[in-house]
Motif scaffolding. Structure first.
Motif, short mmCIF file in Angstrom:
data_model
loop_
_atom_site.label_atom_id
_atom_site.label_comp_id
_atom_site.label_asym_id
_atom_site.label_seq_id
_atom_site.Cartn_x
_atom_site.Cartn_y
_atom_site.Cartn_z
N GLU A 72 51.35 48.54 60.82
CA GLU A 72 51.04 49.95 60.60
C GLU A 72 52.24 50.67 59.97
O GLU A 72 53.39 50.22 60.08
N THR A 73 51.97 51.79 59.33
CA THR A 73 53.03 52.59 58.73
C THR A 73 54.04 53.05 59.79
O THR A 73 53.66 53.51 60.86
N VAL A 74 55.30 52.90 59.47
CA VAL A 74 56.36 53.42 60.33
C VAL A 74 56.46 54.92 60.09
O VAL A 74 56.64 55.36 58.94
N THR A 75 56.32 55.71 61.13
CA THR A 75 56.30 57.17 60.98
C THR A 75 57.67 57.79 61.16
O THR A 75 57.92 58.90 60.68
N SER A 76 58.55 57.11 61.88
CA SER A 76 59.91 57.64 62.08
C SER A 76 60.84 56.49 62.45
O SER A 76 60.41 55.47 62.98
N GLY A 77 62.12 56.67 62.16
CA GLY A 77 63.09 55.64 62.49
C GLY A 77 62.98 54.42 61.58
O GLY A 77 62.40 54.48 60.49
N VAL A 78 63.52 53.30 62.05
CA VAL A 78 63.53 52.06 61.27
C VAL A 78 63.00 50.93 62.15
O VAL A 78 63.46 50.74 63.28
N ARG A 79 62.05 50.19 61.62
CA ARG A 79 61.50 49.03 62.32
C ARG A 79 62.11 47.77 61.72
O ARG A 79 62.14 47.60 60.50
N THR A 80 62.61 46.85 62.56
CA THR A 80 63.14 45.58 62.08
C THR A 80 62.45 44.44 62.82
O THR A 80 62.04 44.59 63.97
N ALA A 81 62.30 43.33 62.13
CA ALA A 81 61.60 42.19 62.72
C ALA A 81 62.13 40.89 62.13
O ALA A 81 62.65 40.86 61.01
N LEU A 82 61.99 39.83 62.90
CA LEU A 82 62.34 38.48 62.45
C LEU A 82 61.04 37.68 62.37
O LEU A 82 60.29 37.62 63.35
N VAL A 83 60.78 37.09 61.22
CA VAL A 83 59.55 36.32 61.00
C VAL A 83 59.92 34.89 60.63
O VAL A 83 60.76 34.66 59.75
N VAL A 84 59.29 33.93 61.31
CA VAL A 84 59.51 32.51 61.02
C VAL A 84 58.15 31.87 60.74
O VAL A 84 57.20 32.06 61.50
N GLU A 85 58.08 31.14 59.64
CA GLU A 85 56.87 30.39 59.29
C GLU A 85 57.21 28.90 59.22
O GLU A 85 58.22 28.52 58.63
N HIS A 93 61.49 53.37 67.11
CA HIS A 93 60.83 53.84 65.90
C HIS A 93 59.42 54.30 66.24
O HIS A 93 58.84 53.90 67.25
N GLY A 94 58.84 55.12 65.37
CA GLY A 94 57.46 55.56 65.56
C GLY A 94 56.54 54.75 64.67
O GLY A 94 56.87 54.42 63.54
N GLY A 95 55.33 54.44 65.19
CA GLY A 95 54.37 53.66 64.40
C GLY A 95 54.83 52.21 64.28
O GLY A 95 55.57 51.70 65.11
N GLY A 96 54.34 51.55 63.22
CA GLY A 96 54.80 50.20 62.94
C GLY A 96 54.29 49.12 63.87
O GLY A 96 54.94 48.09 64.02
N ARG A 97 53.12 49.33 64.49
CA ARG A 97 52.59 48.28 65.36
C ARG A 97 52.12 47.07 64.54
O ARG A 97 51.64 47.22 63.42
N PHE A 98 52.26 45.89 65.13
CA PHE A 98 51.74 44.67 64.53
C PHE A 98 50.24 44.62 64.81
O PHE A 98 49.80 44.89 65.93
#
Length: 290
Positions: free
Chosen positions: A264-277, A229-234
């Motif tokens: 950051e804004t995802v500019t292309s594609g799809v960003r997926t993530a797993l978050v645990v708190e 994906h483009g963009g989407g940095r943590f």
């Protein structure tokens, strides 16, 4: 009984001391306000400037200039927050937040392998097929809200029970890799699941809201599940300046939950993530919206 003249002098001295203290407080408040305004202006100017300052840290400046313009508001708020912390009263009132900001996040390279990534995706798909619909995260803009969907894998204790190996792997890394210097929790302190979330960000979405923290949690890990994906940095912040993290699929960032962070804004594609708190309260088995 004290002579009237002496009593009057004592009252005058007390009044003068009080007025002096009030003047000092007003001067300090004025100073903090001015510093906050200057820090915000500097942050905005730095994010829009293409020029390199002489003698500056090249890598940090480059990262700051390259940050997503959609985070301008969040960056300005982070700079303002640092300036406000110079006020001892504010620093004392927000001591947990400032303690979290002082901690450098830990990069967990290769936390998840390809099989782990596939398993996390499969868990979200299974819950969706069972009727656990994704929820939209209310963000700073309509586009970033509608394109950002979350499946709550902890609902009913599903992930811990059905994907126990993967959960244990992640939890073990969170507890063992958190530096002893972090004050958000003690190394041997009992922590429980606050949430386990599968995030999907479509093009145009991100986590852009200012002052975003995982309040009341202790430790958070955000693991990237996607590539291409483009963009989407943590993004986290250091001294009020944005620090983007370049991650690959399976890489993660571990940080005190109340530390400021964005996507950051995802500019292309799809960003997926797993978050645990993890937090100190009892294990949460409910969707946050219930």
């Amino acid at each position: 009984m004290m002579p009237t003249s002496e009593a009057a002098q004592r009252r005058r001295r007390a009044t003068m001391s009080m007025m002096e203290a009030m003047r000092a407080m007003m001067a300090e408040a004025k100073r903090v306000k001015a510093e906050a305004a200057a820090a915000e202006a500097a942050a905005e100017a730095s994010s829009s400037s293409g020029a390199q300052d002489a003698g500056s840290d090249v890598s940090e400046d480059a990262a700051h200039r390259a940050v997503d313009p959609g985070l301008d508001g969040a960056c300005a708020a982070a700079a303002r927050y640092v300036a406000e912390g110079r006020d001892p009263l504010i620093a004392a009132r927000r001591k947990h937040w400032y303690a979290a900001e002082a901690c450098a996040p830990v990069a967990l390279r290769g936390l998840l392998d390809a099989a782990d990534v596939a398993e996390a995706h499969a868990a979200a798909a299974a819950l969706a097929a069972a009727g656990q619909s994704a929820r939209h995260f209310k963000d700073a803009t309509a586009a970033s809200t509608l394109g950002h969907a979350i499946v709550y894998l902890h609902a009913g204790g599903y992930f811990q029970a059905r994907h126990a190996r993967l959960f244990a792997k992640i939890e073990r890394a969170m507890r063992s890799r958190a530096p002893a210097s972090w004050t958000c929790c003690d190394r041997d302190e009992a922590l429980r699941v606050r949430c386990i979330e599968h995030h999907t960000y479509g093009a145009g979405s991100g986590l852009l809201m200012a002052n975003h923290r995982d309040n009341d949690s202790c430790l958070t890990v955000s693991a990237l599940l996607s590539d291409g994906h483009g963009g989407g940095r943590f993004v986290t912040y250091r001294d009020g300046r944005p620090q983007p993290h370049d991650l690959g699929a399976g890489d993660a960032v571990l940080f005190p939950s109340e530390k400021l962070h964005n996507i950051e804004t995802v500019t292309s594609g799809v960003r997926t993530a797993l978050v645990v708190e993890l937090w100190r309260d009892k294990t949460n088995a409910k969707d946050r919206f219930q």
